[in-house]
Motif scaffolding. Structure first.
Motif, PDB file in Angstrom:
ATOM      1  N   LEU A  17     -12.066   4.184   4.173  1.00  0.00           N
ATOM      2  CA  LEU A  17     -10.771   4.300   3.496  1.00  0.00           C
ATOM      3  C   LEU A  17      -9.640   4.649   4.461  1.00  0.00           C
ATOM      4  CD1 LEU A  17     -11.912   6.126   0.237  1.00  0.00           C
ATOM      5  CD2 LEU A  17     -11.052   3.775   0.424  1.00  0.00           C
ATOM      6  N   LEU A  18      -9.978   5.247   5.600  1.00  0.00           N
ATOM      7  CA  LEU A  18      -8.963   5.518   6.624  1.00  0.00           C
ATOM      8  C   LEU A  18      -8.846   4.355   7.608  1.00  0.00           C
ATOM      9  CD1 LEU A  18      -9.612   9.300   7.434  1.00  0.00           C
ATOM     10  CD2 LEU A  18      -7.775   8.325   6.055  1.00  0.00           C
ATOM     11  N   ASP A  19      -9.994   3.816   8.028  1.00  0.00           N
ATOM     12  CA  ASP A  19      -9.982   2.735   9.027  1.00  0.00           C
ATOM     13  C   ASP A  19      -9.394   1.433   8.501  1.00  0.00           C
ATOM     14  OD1 ASP A  19     -10.951   4.139  11.158  1.00  0.00           O
ATOM     15  OD2 ASP A  19     -13.018   3.429  10.987  1.00  0.00           O
ATOM     16  N   VAL A  20      -9.445   1.219   7.181  1.00  0.00           N
ATOM     17  CA  VAL A  20      -8.989  -0.053   6.626  1.00  0.00           C
ATOM     18  C   VAL A  20      -7.517  -0.313   6.928  1.00  0.00           C
ATOM     19  CG1 VAL A  20      -8.292   0.847   4.354  1.00  0.00           C
ATOM     20  CG2 VAL A  20      -9.125  -1.520   4.560  1.00  0.00           C
ATOM     21  N   TRP A  21      -6.750   0.759   7.144  1.00  0.00           N
ATOM     22  CA  TRP A  21      -5.320   0.602   7.406  1.00  0.00           C
ATOM     23  C   TRP A  21      -5.036   0.053   8.799  1.00  0.00           C
ATOM     24  CZ3 TRP A  21      -2.597   0.929   3.160  1.00  0.00           C
ATOM     25  CH2 TRP A  21      -3.093   1.703   2.100  1.00  0.00           C
ATOM     26  N   ILE A  22      -6.012   0.159   9.706  1.00  0.00           N
ATOM     27  CA  ILE A  22      -5.773  -0.314  11.075  1.00  0.00           C
ATOM     28  C   ILE A  22      -5.713  -1.836  11.139  1.00  0.00           C
ATOM     29  CG2 ILE A  22      -6.605  -0.261  13.464  1.00  0.00           C
ATOM     30  CD1 ILE A  22      -7.911   2.463  12.801  1.00  0.00           C
ATOM     31  N   PRO A  23      -6.754  -2.573  10.688  1.00  0.00           N
ATOM     32  CA  PRO A  23      -6.623  -4.035  10.693  1.00  0.00           C
ATOM     33  C   PRO A  23      -5.581  -4.530   9.699  1.00  0.00           C
ATOM     34  CG  PRO A  23      -8.658  -3.377   9.597  1.00  0.00           C
ATOM     35  CD  PRO A  23      -8.095  -2.155  10.252  1.00  0.00           C
TER      36      PRO A  23
END
Length: 249
Positions: A206-212
């Protein structure tokens, strides 16, 4: 003096750190944490007008990103094998499909990422337009992999919650059948451990999804926010790897 040195060098924490650092995944998570801290700190320095120091941290971030791509060169096959194993395993259909889709997405992401690395180190030169297109495809695979992972984690969390409730409802305190009680306690412990692992992975996704998503232009978060997100997820993943390597629950 020698005794003090031996106590420091041979301290259990030092030994555990060496054991952790000897694994590829351990080094990758450590590099990733520094990389995303550098991303945040570069943004912070630029916001304060310190361009000279920011350039140093930005260079560190870029070099660590390239180094991590090198560490991941063999991982596409791991994800392909994981997808094949998931297709042959039995389990809840939704979780199985999400797992297969996630592993195939990560296979695509890391495969295209290898071309980005080859271009970065000038082993295989791509023209700017092609490099940008490959990067875009790689981020699409990455985003898809995380989204499928979120679906899998959400469905699995609901199933595990039902399992935990079911075990708790069937517990009878003071029962004479100690064997049955032991079995239930074992099932409950396993379900709770699986819940914790799944919960940690959901937080990471849920945090990493914002990077791509930001790389693809779907969102507009700044490097400071993305750097913090990446640092937090790196620390969580590093803690999981630390426990796995050093045999701690």
């Amino acid at each position: 003096m020698a005794a003090i040195a031996s106590q420091v060098v041979l301290h259990p924490t030092v030994s555990q750190s060496i054991k952790y650092g000897s694994t590829t995944l351990g080094r990758d998570k450590a590099y990733r944490a520094i990389q995303y801290f550098a991303r945040f700190y570069t943004w912070y320095l630029l916001s304060r007008g310190d361009k000279q120091t920011a350039a140093r941290w930005n260079a560190l971030k870029s070099h660590l990103a390239t180094a991590r791509k090198l560490l991941r060169l063999g991982k596409p096959l791991e994800h392909l094998q994981a997808a094949l194993r998931a297709s042959m395993a039995s389990g809840p259909p939704t979780e199985q499909i999400a797992t297969i889709a996630r592993q195939l997405s990560y296979f695509g992401y890391l495969s295209t990422d290898a071309f980005i690395w080859a271009n970065a180190v000038k082993f295989w030169s791509l023209n700017p337009e092609t490099a940008a297109q490959v990067s875009k495809i790689s981020n699409r695979f990455w985003l898809a992999g995380i989204l499928f992972s979120i679906v899998h984690g959400t469905v699995k969390s609901l199933r595990l919650a039902r399992e935990v409730d079911g075990v708790k409802k069937h517990q009878v305190w003071g029962e004479k059948d100690l064997g049955a009680g032991t079995v239930r306690e074992t099932k409950l412990s396993a379900a709770l451990a699986a819940q914790e692992t799944n919960r940690n992975q959901l937080v990471i996704d849920l945090l990493d999804v914002w990077i791509p998503a930001t790389n693809l232009g779907f969102t507009n978060l700044n490097d400071g926010v993305l750097g913090i997100f990446g640092l937090v997820t790196s620390i969580i993943a590093a803690q999981q790897q630390w426990r796995a390597v050093n045999g701690k629950k």
